[in-house]
Design a protein around this motif. Structure first.
Motif, mmCIF file in Angstrom:
data_model
loop_
_atom_site.group_PDB
_atom_site.id
_atom_site.type_symbol
_atom_site.label_atom_id
_atom_site.label_comp_id
_atom_site.label_asym_id
_atom_site.label_seq_id
_atom_site.Cartn_x
_atom_site.Cartn_y
_atom_site.Cartn_z
ATOM 1 N N HIS A 147 0.844 -1.202 0.000
ATOM 2 C CA HIS A 147 0.000 0.000 0.000
ATOM 3 C C HIS A 147 0.872 1.242 0.000
ATOM 4 C CE1 HIS A 147 -3.834 -2.138 0.914
ATOM 5 N NE2 HIS A 147 -2.971 -3.031 1.365
ATOM 6 N N ASN A 148 2.064 1.091 0.509
ATOM 7 C CA ASN A 148 2.952 2.249 0.545
ATOM 8 C C ASN A 148 4.398 1.781 0.628
ATOM 9 O OD1 ASN A 148 4.163 4.706 0.890
ATOM 10 N ND2 ASN A 148 2.462 5.514 2.085
ATOM 11 N N GLN A 182 4.407 12.872 1.831
ATOM 12 C CA GLN A 182 3.762 12.194 0.705
ATOM 13 C C GLN A 182 2.566 12.959 0.158
ATOM 14 O OE1 GLN A 182 2.056 8.395 1.818
ATOM 15 N NE2 GLN A 182 0.740 8.344 0.040
ATOM 16 N N VAL A 197 -1.200 -1.102 -5.103
ATOM 17 C CA VAL A 197 -2.620 -0.751 -5.096
ATOM 18 C C VAL A 197 -3.107 0.089 -6.284
ATOM 19 C CG1 VAL A 197 -3.100 -1.158 -2.664
ATOM 20 C CG2 VAL A 197 -2.085 1.020 -3.360
ATOM 21 N N ASN A 222 -7.450 -0.189 -6.007
ATOM 22 C CA ASN A 222 -8.416 -0.352 -4.907
ATOM 23 C C ASN A 222 -9.818 -0.013 -5.388
ATOM 24 O OD1 ASN A 222 -6.591 -0.958 -2.843
ATOM 25 N ND2 ASN A 222 -6.226 1.204 -2.386
ATOM 26 N N GLU A 278 1.401 8.789 -4.744
ATOM 27 C CA GLU A 278 0.138 8.289 -4.182
ATOM 28 C C GLU A 278 -0.107 6.871 -4.684
ATOM 29 O OE1 GLU A 278 -1.996 8.244 -1.539
ATOM 30 O OE2 GLU A 278 -1.960 10.420 -1.884
ATOM 31 N N PRO A 279 0.167 5.873 -3.842
ATOM 32 C CA PRO A 279 -0.005 4.489 -4.287
ATOM 33 C C PRO A 279 -1.381 4.228 -4.898
ATOM 34 C CG PRO A 279 1.159 4.554 -2.213
ATOM 35 C CD PRO A 279 0.758 5.963 -2.499
ATOM 36 N N CYS A 280 -2.432 4.673 -4.243
ATOM 37 C CA CYS A 280 -3.758 4.621 -4.869
ATOM 38 C C CYS A 280 -4.487 5.920 -4.546
ATOM 39 C CB CYS A 280 -4.572 3.413 -4.379
ATOM 40 S SG CYS A 280 -6.204 3.413 -5.134
ATOM 41 N N GLY A 281 -4.798 6.106 -3.269
ATOM 42 C CA GLY A 281 -5.594 7.273 -2.881
ATOM 43 C C GLY A 281 -7.064 6.891 -2.965
HETATM 44 C C1 GLC Z 1 -1.691 3.763 1.515
HETATM 45 C C2 GLC Z 1 -1.478 4.747 0.371
HETATM 46 C C3 GLC Z 1 -2.750 5.182 -0.300
HETATM 47 C C4 GLC Z 1 -3.671 4.001 -0.548
HETATM 48 C C5 GLC Z 1 -3.917 3.274 0.752
HETATM 49 C C6 GLC Z 1 -4.845 2.078 0.597
HETATM 50 O O1 GLC Z 1 -1.891 4.353 2.726
HETATM 51 O O2 GLC Z 1 -0.753 5.875 0.815
HETATM 52 O O3 GLC Z 1 -2.438 5.817 -1.528
HETATM 53 O O4 GLC Z 1 -4.896 4.444 -1.085
HETATM 54 O O5 GLC Z 1 -2.711 2.790 1.262
HETATM 55 O O6 GLC Z 1 -4.345 1.151 -0.314
#
Ligand code: GLC
Ligand code: ADP
Length: 515
Positions: free
Chosen positions: A161-162, A302, A211, A244, A376-379
């Motif tokens: 996730h990060n 971040q 993600v 996600n 931002e991995p997903c956000g």
């Molecule tokens: C992490 C990332 C975020 C992502 C989240 C859930 O905290 O920073 O970008 O949406 O995980 O996967």
């Protein structure tokens, strides 16, 4: 795992992915530490194991296990070890200082999750770990449980996730972790003479996911992944990005229990009421026509809050806008945003801390949502914003790139405003672009809002992708098993009672009969 303990998106994902998998017909169990903030009585959990022994590398730990069940959700097991988890924070104290014993806490937790399977006689096909905190399950499965009748067949999937948080600790913790010094090597756990949990997990996992597809690509690029790029690239097809989803039972303006009024793409009236309510709540001027910009998040590098800090006064001086900010984290940012409403009374409002209801209100009441993330991995917030008809203004990175379609002024299409360079000017001018569109081309804004509200980011699609990834992990494991001589720590030393398949006196009797 929301609603029990949440500091960011992982909390939402653990809750909603497990529920979506259950809906697809899978038998899913979630294991969470019993953090100090979890009220066992309120959560409706009951004791399921009075005591469970967990053998670590050089000592045995004892814990208690609770189980909570709620309709439509996967059962949740809480591992109670007061010394490790009964604290104010999850990973760090109020001053953002990581707890010194984090490597011990999460090594124990990872091992306890596997011991739990044995003690309740649950035979998983897949064990899914998340981030550095549970990256070790992949390694424990291979090193400790490879020939175990219950766990020996389980494949593992690790989700990143990060990648910025890897769990890097002095090697003095390694004996307790108990994965054998033969695995303290550069391709596995060793990183500049320290233990790197995430890197080791990547090495041992049968499948690794990130993600979002763009983040997966970014962290494989040379110099990317905060040092992990070579290890991720080496995984080849065993590494992929899965976007996600979001939980529309929790985040939908038609049914959101936190809103003063509901609305949908067919009737936006309720959104105006939410805006008025939000303005009142944050002591902003009651002005239905002003462009209201919101942002929510952890005050860490971040998220790009330092960029917001550096331009927000310029924006408030130059443009006809209002701001609401909700978040906590770095102290200098907390002080700055706490003080801002004093200097910009009526046009800036802030709340420093964690407040779920206000997060929902900001998503609903604002016209724009700001996410100038460095990476931002997903956000999740930009996807919530789209659903709530609140146009995201984002830096085009990771999951933000994958989910937000940039405004095309000529065609009037898109569903948000993007910029690429991580700079104050890029952010300032993109806010200017969004705000001028709001005042000058309201028809475009409306079209974009409706477009965003109709986008489907539900978990069904993503959960099915996870099921495919689990199947791939099982295949990968079969293939690896056919030639990898796993090195067992157990074979080197006397098997401790609780790590054996035989149940010991007060362990092994799950109280809940239905499992
Ligand atoms: C992490 C990332 C975020 C992502 C989240 C859930 O905290 O920073 O970008 O949406 O995980 O996967
Ligand atoms: P990250 O996991 O990196 O923090 P995400 O966008 O994936 O970022 O998820 C953040 C989640 O945490 C969202 O559900 C967001 O609403 C919530 N959140 C973050 N900070 C706060 C806060 N101060 N109050 C309430 N909710 C918050």
């Amino acid at each position: 795992m929301s609603p029990y303990a949440k500091v960011g998106g992982l909390g939402d994902v653990s809750a909603s992915l497990s529920a979506a998998l259950k809906k697809l017909g899978h038998d899913v169990r979630v294991v969470v530490p019993r953090y100090g903030c979890i009220d066992i009585e309120k959560s409706g959990a009951a004791v399921t194991l009075n005591s469970m022994g967990v053998w670590m590398g050089n000592k045995e730990e004892w814990c208690m296990v609770y189980r909570a069940e709620s309709s439509g959700k996967a059962p949740v097991y809480f591992i109670e070890h007061s010394v490790f988890f009964d604290r104010d924070g999850l990973y760090h104290d109020n001053n953002m200082s990581d707890y010194d014993d984090n490597p011990l806490r999460f090594a124990f937790f990872s091992r306890a999750a596997l011991q739990l399977c044995k003690d309740i006689n649950f035979k998983p096909d897949i064990v899914h770990g998340n981030d550095w905190q549970t990256a070790l399950v992949s390694a424990y499965l291979k090193v400790w449980h490879w020939n175990d009748p219950l766990l020996g067949g389980a494949a593992s999937l690790l989700t990143i996730h990060n990648a910025a948080y890897q769990g890097i600790y002095p090697k003095s913790n390694y004996d307790y972790i108990g994965l054998g010094w033969q695995n303290f090597t550069e391709p596995a756990f060793e990183s500049y003479d320290k233990v790197n949990f995430l890197k080791g997990g990547i090495h041992f996992a049968d499948m690794v996911t990130a993600v979002s597809p763009t983040f997966a690509k970014e962290i494989c690029e040379p110099g990317g992944g905060f040092g992990l790029a070579p290890y991720l690239s080496a995984k080849g097809s065993k590494f992929k990005g899965i976007l996600n989803g979001i939980d529309y039972e929790e985040w939908d303006p038609q049914i959101d229990i936190h809103l003063p009024a509901h609305y949908s793409a067919d009737d936006l009236d309720g959104k105006k009421k939410c805006k008025r309510y939000l303005q009142k709540l944050f002591c902003l001027k009651n002005d239905p026509k002003v462009a209201l910009i919101g942002t929510i998040g952890r005050f860490v590098d971040q998220k790009g809050f330092h960029l917001i800090r550096n331009i927000i006064e310029r924006v408030l001086d130059d443009m006809h806008v209002q701001f609401v900010i909700l978040g906590s984290g770095e102290k200098n940012l907390e002080w700055f945003f706490q003080d801002l409403p004093v200097r910009y009374s009526g046009s800036a409002g802030s709340y420093i801390g964690y407040h779920n209801e206000r997060a929902h209100l900001i998503e609903a009441g604002c016209d724009f949502f700001l996410m100038p993330s460095l990476f931002e991995p997903c956000g999740l917030n930009q996807m919530y914003s789209l659903r709530y008809g609140t146009l995201p203004i984002v830096r085009a990175t990771g999951g933000l790139e994958d989910t937000v379609e940039n405004y095309d002024e000529a065609a009037g299409s898109g569903n948000g405003f993007k910029f690429w360079e991580s700079s104050e000017n890029a952010l300032y001018y993109t806010i200017g672009w969004a705000v001028s569109t709001y005042y000058d081309r309201p028809a475009h804004i409306r079209k974009m809002m409706l477009d965003g509200m109709k986008r489907d980011f539900s978990w069904e699609t993503s959960a099915e992708k996870y099921v495919k990834a689990y199947a791939a992990a099982i295949e990968n494991k079969k293939e690896a098993d056919s030639y990898t001589p796993y090195y067992s720590v157990e074979s080197k030393k006397k098997k401790p009672a609780s790590a054996s398949n035989k149940k010991i006196s007060n362990s092994g009797n799950e109280i809940t009969p239905s499992v």
